[in-house]
Design an enzyme around this catalytic site. Sequence first.
Site, mmCIF file in Angstrom:
data_model
loop_
_atom_site.group_PDB
_atom_site.id
_atom_site.type_symbol
_atom_site.label_atom_id
_atom_site.label_comp_id
_atom_site.label_asym_id
_atom_site.label_seq_id
_atom_site.Cartn_x
_atom_site.Cartn_y
_atom_site.Cartn_z
ATOM 1 N N CYS A 249 -0.250 -82.254 -54.633
ATOM 2 C CA CYS A 249 0.036 -81.012 -53.915
ATOM 3 C C CYS A 249 -0.417 -81.060 -52.450
ATOM 4 O O CYS A 249 0.158 -81.805 -51.664
ATOM 5 C CB CYS A 249 -0.571 -79.832 -54.670
ATOM 6 S SG CYS A 249 0.148 -78.233 -54.238
ATOM 7 N N HIS A 334 2.078 -80.578 -60.277
ATOM 8 C CA HIS A 334 0.759 -80.646 -60.924
ATOM 9 C C HIS A 334 0.835 -81.372 -62.268
ATOM 10 O O HIS A 334 1.141 -80.756 -63.291
ATOM 11 C CB HIS A 334 0.209 -79.237 -61.149
ATOM 12 C CG HIS A 334 -0.251 -78.574 -59.894
ATOM 13 N ND1 HIS A 334 -1.576 -78.560 -59.506
ATOM 14 C CD2 HIS A 334 0.433 -77.928 -58.928
ATOM 15 C CE1 HIS A 334 -1.689 -77.913 -58.358
ATOM 16 N NE2 HIS A 334 -0.480 -77.524 -57.984
ATOM 17 N N GLU A 336 -1.637 -82.301 -64.006
ATOM 18 C CA GLU A 336 -2.745 -81.836 -64.844
ATOM 19 C C GLU A 336 -2.448 -80.464 -65.447
ATOM 20 O O GLU A 336 -3.346 -79.830 -66.017
ATOM 21 C CB GLU A 336 -4.035 -81.765 -64.021
ATOM 22 C CG GLU A 336 -4.269 -80.504 -63.225
ATOM 23 C CD GLU A 336 -3.286 -80.243 -62.103
ATOM 24 O OE1 GLU A 336 -3.199 -79.100 -61.646
ATOM 25 O OE2 GLU A 336 -2.587 -81.192 -61.672
#
Length: 359
Positions: A249, A334, A336
């Site tokens: 990001c 993302h 995660e």
Amino acid sequence: MKAYLILEDGNVFTGVSIGAMKEVISEIVFNTSMTGYLEVLTDPSYAGQAVVMTYPLIGNYGVCYEDMESYKAWPDGFIVREISRRASNFRSEDSIETFLKNQNISGIAGIDTRALTKILREKGTMNGMITSNENYNLDEVINKLKEYSPKEVVQKVTCKEKIEYKPEKFIKKVALIDLGTKNNIAKSLVKRGCAVTVYPAATKAEEIIGEKPDGIMLSNGPGDPKECSDIIKEIKKLYDSDIPIFAICLGHQLMALANGGDTHKLKYGHRGANHPVKNLKNNRVYLSSQNHGFVVTEGSIDKQIAEPSFVNVNDGTIEGLHYLGKNIFTVQFHPEACPGPQDSEFLFDEFIHMMEVSK
């Protein structure tokens, strides 16, 4: 109590006040996720913004503090169609209404979030005010909104000192630069046997390199990447160190800026848990969780330095870069993602493999 959402373009929405009873001015953005409102509220990338949830009913499974992505809530405001008065979930520890009050987050419910989202999509992200003052002067409010611009948000959200996470047995040491990191980034690395040291955003590259990590992670974070000029200089030094790097990001944007690339602001950004990205290496499409208002400008990086690795299926924007001749890859989305989707979680495994191969 009545509450009002006043937009920079003069549109006014009337609803009811939720959360803290305070007046706020913020950038108004929307998120299309159907679940994960607690993760949204505790994502540091939302610092300086007020979030509109497009899913109409929010709070129906309550609040489980274990799911928080940082130690507190970060948005300036929270905007919903309807807030659930009762939670139905065996894990629930609190109501979303109580959580907002305890976290001092102002909010408004009972407005047409579909109409609001259409305005933001058609006219672009804009500033707004949440207020309970029914005697507001519209012209004065609009002038305030046009002048508002959040500053130094990365410095606001980053940790103040180093934090360490160590599994009982670890195979690799990873330095995580906290630009506004989510807890699940460190958890994803620890789960794979990494000892993680989280560093404040302003940490000098020499200190990180001197502690000889096997790999470096640049986290997500809030704000305009071009405002992070001092951090960009340190990232350039990390790039030159030849230590394997994985960036997510904001970290992805800063690595591009450190190598001559450019970034620009999207009309209304990508925020949600259902954004398709295409892997240019194998032509597979993955659903991803995203939260960003800026992207790396296509063609702005020398082709001999980096090449696109992922693109957004909806609008073709760059979603990932692979740096040639370096053990460095970066993504805009993302991997995660928590609560999900977890389609791209394999990128952490690729990072582990990259650290092993580089040794």
